[in-house]
Design an enzyme around this catalytic site. Structure first.
Site, mmCIF file in Angstrom:
data_model
loop_
_atom_site.group_PDB
_atom_site.id
_atom_site.type_symbol
_atom_site.label_atom_id
_atom_site.label_comp_id
_atom_site.label_asym_id
_atom_site.label_seq_id
_atom_site.Cartn_x
_atom_site.Cartn_y
_atom_site.Cartn_z
ATOM 1 N N LYS A 148 -98.815 59.014 17.298
ATOM 2 C CA LYS A 148 -98.860 58.475 15.929
ATOM 3 C C LYS A 148 -99.988 57.448 15.810
ATOM 4 O O LYS A 148 -100.748 57.467 14.839
ATOM 5 C CB LYS A 148 -97.508 57.841 15.562
ATOM 6 C CG LYS A 148 -96.428 58.899 15.296
ATOM 7 C CD LYS A 148 -95.021 58.338 15.252
ATOM 8 C CE LYS A 148 -94.012 59.478 15.110
ATOM 9 N NZ LYS A 148 -92.607 59.056 15.192
ATOM 10 N N GLN A 192 -89.067 53.841 15.895
ATOM 11 C CA GLN A 192 -88.856 55.117 16.577
ATOM 12 C C GLN A 192 -87.385 55.270 16.981
ATOM 13 O O GLN A 192 -86.781 54.362 17.543
ATOM 14 C CB GLN A 192 -89.765 55.190 17.818
ATOM 15 C CG GLN A 192 -89.772 56.532 18.522
ATOM 16 C CD GLN A 192 -90.366 57.666 17.691
ATOM 17 O OE1 GLN A 192 -91.238 57.454 16.852
ATOM 18 N NE2 GLN A 192 -89.887 58.879 17.915
ATOM 19 N N ASP A 244 -91.052 56.302 6.914
ATOM 20 C CA ASP A 244 -90.191 57.349 7.478
ATOM 21 C C ASP A 244 -89.262 57.936 6.413
ATOM 22 O O ASP A 244 -88.684 59.004 6.613
ATOM 23 C CB ASP A 244 -89.304 56.742 8.585
ATOM 24 C CG ASP A 244 -89.667 57.249 9.965
ATOM 25 O OD1 ASP A 244 -90.259 58.338 10.057
ATOM 26 O OD2 ASP A 244 -89.349 56.546 10.944
#
Ligand code: GUN
Length: 287
Positions: free
Chosen positions: A53, A97, A120
């Site tokens: 990422k 995460q 997200d």
């Protein structure tokens, strides 16, 4: 029939070119889009995802930081880190995460991320916005799947039956909602579904998000269907140790009309949508 392979790498490259051009424009206005990734613990798969990422951000000219916290970090410490990022003007997007260690309540952490930095799309407010058909930040994997459908000319699914196998908050549920907004008739299947194969065979668009290697076999696929494979499963060393999806690629290729490979399918699109969401967040902050 031999399915047409939907090349996620090629589509991701095309979309990232556009994102990079938009980043140049934003930078000219004095704003560099910034993403913060928070990783708690040392899960090897998460380490790889997080590195990928950050590398993807650099390639499109975005700023990124990785906050690596020890596995025994308390929930309070993680919340402090998120609070600092919420208040950091150089950071437009925050991603924590998953999975998180057991001592940390995932829900409290996801709700702590500022809604306007929730790239997200996991905050309840963003999930709700998607539900009522006013999406802001949408979970990256399902958003990437929709881009793939758009790319093969299937942005309107009126009259089509879509079947999603998997009901996770990250993929299955938002995927079903996006398909519904694209006018598909949607069925969500899961471990409690009776005669899964028969349900799957109804699908003009079949999305597999179960996390079981080669779970979707050729007999579960309607001839000519579009099959999107969200799974990323590492086979045991005794079976070659390679990455495979939730779909039996070789066998399903003989039945499906379109099929996404693993690797090189949905994966690159997920990261691309994260970049896209970060760009949107930076634009929001700029206005
Ligand atoms: N872990 C697996 N997939 C994801 C994702 O899309 N976002 C985050 N934050 N963690 C994940």
């Amino acid at each position: 029939m031999t399915a047409i392979r939907i090349d996620g790498n090629a589509l991701a490259a095309k979309v990232r070119e556009r994102i990079a051009a938009d980043v140049v424009q934003l930078k000219a206005r004095g704003i560099t889009p910034g993403l913060a990734v928070v990783l708690v613990g040392d899960d090897p798969a998460s380490q790889v995802y997080v590195r990928n990422k950050a590398a993807a951000c650099a390639k499109v000219g975005m700023h990124s930081v990785i906050h690596r916290l020890a596995a025994e970090t308390s929930e309070a410490e993680l919340l402090l880190c998120i609070d600092a990022l919420n208040n950091d003007a150089t950071i437009h997007g925050i991603l924590v995460q998953l999975p998180l260690p057991k001592q940390i309540a995932e829900k409290r952490v996801l709700e702590a991320v500022a809604v306007q930095k929730d790239v997200d799309g996991f905050h309840a407010e963003n999930v709700g916005a998607l539900m009522i058909g006013e999406p802001r930040f949408v979970s990256c994997t399902p958003a990437g799947c929709m881009e793939m459908l758009k790319d093969i000319g299937m942005s309107d699914l009126r009259g089509k039956h879509a079947v999603v196998v998997g009901r996770s908050n990250i993929v299955g549920k938002p995927m079903a909602m996006l398909l519904l907004h694209a006018n598909a008739t949607v069925t969500i299947c899961h471990s409690g579904t009776k005669d899964l194969a028969a349900q799957c065979r109804q699908a003009d668009v079949l999305v597999a998000a179960v996390g079981k290697p080669r779970f979707i076999t050729a007999d579960m696929v309607k001839p000519g269907a579009v099959v999107i494979d969200v799974g990323i499963n590492r086979l045991p060393e005794s079976e070659g140790g390679k990455l495979v999806g939730d779909v039996d690629f070789a066998a399903v290729s003989e039945v499906a009309g379109y099929l996404t490979p693993v690797p090189g399918g949905v994966g690159p699109m997920t990261i691309t949508m994260l970049l896209q969401n970060t760009l949107v967040a930076a634009n929001l902050a700029a206005t």
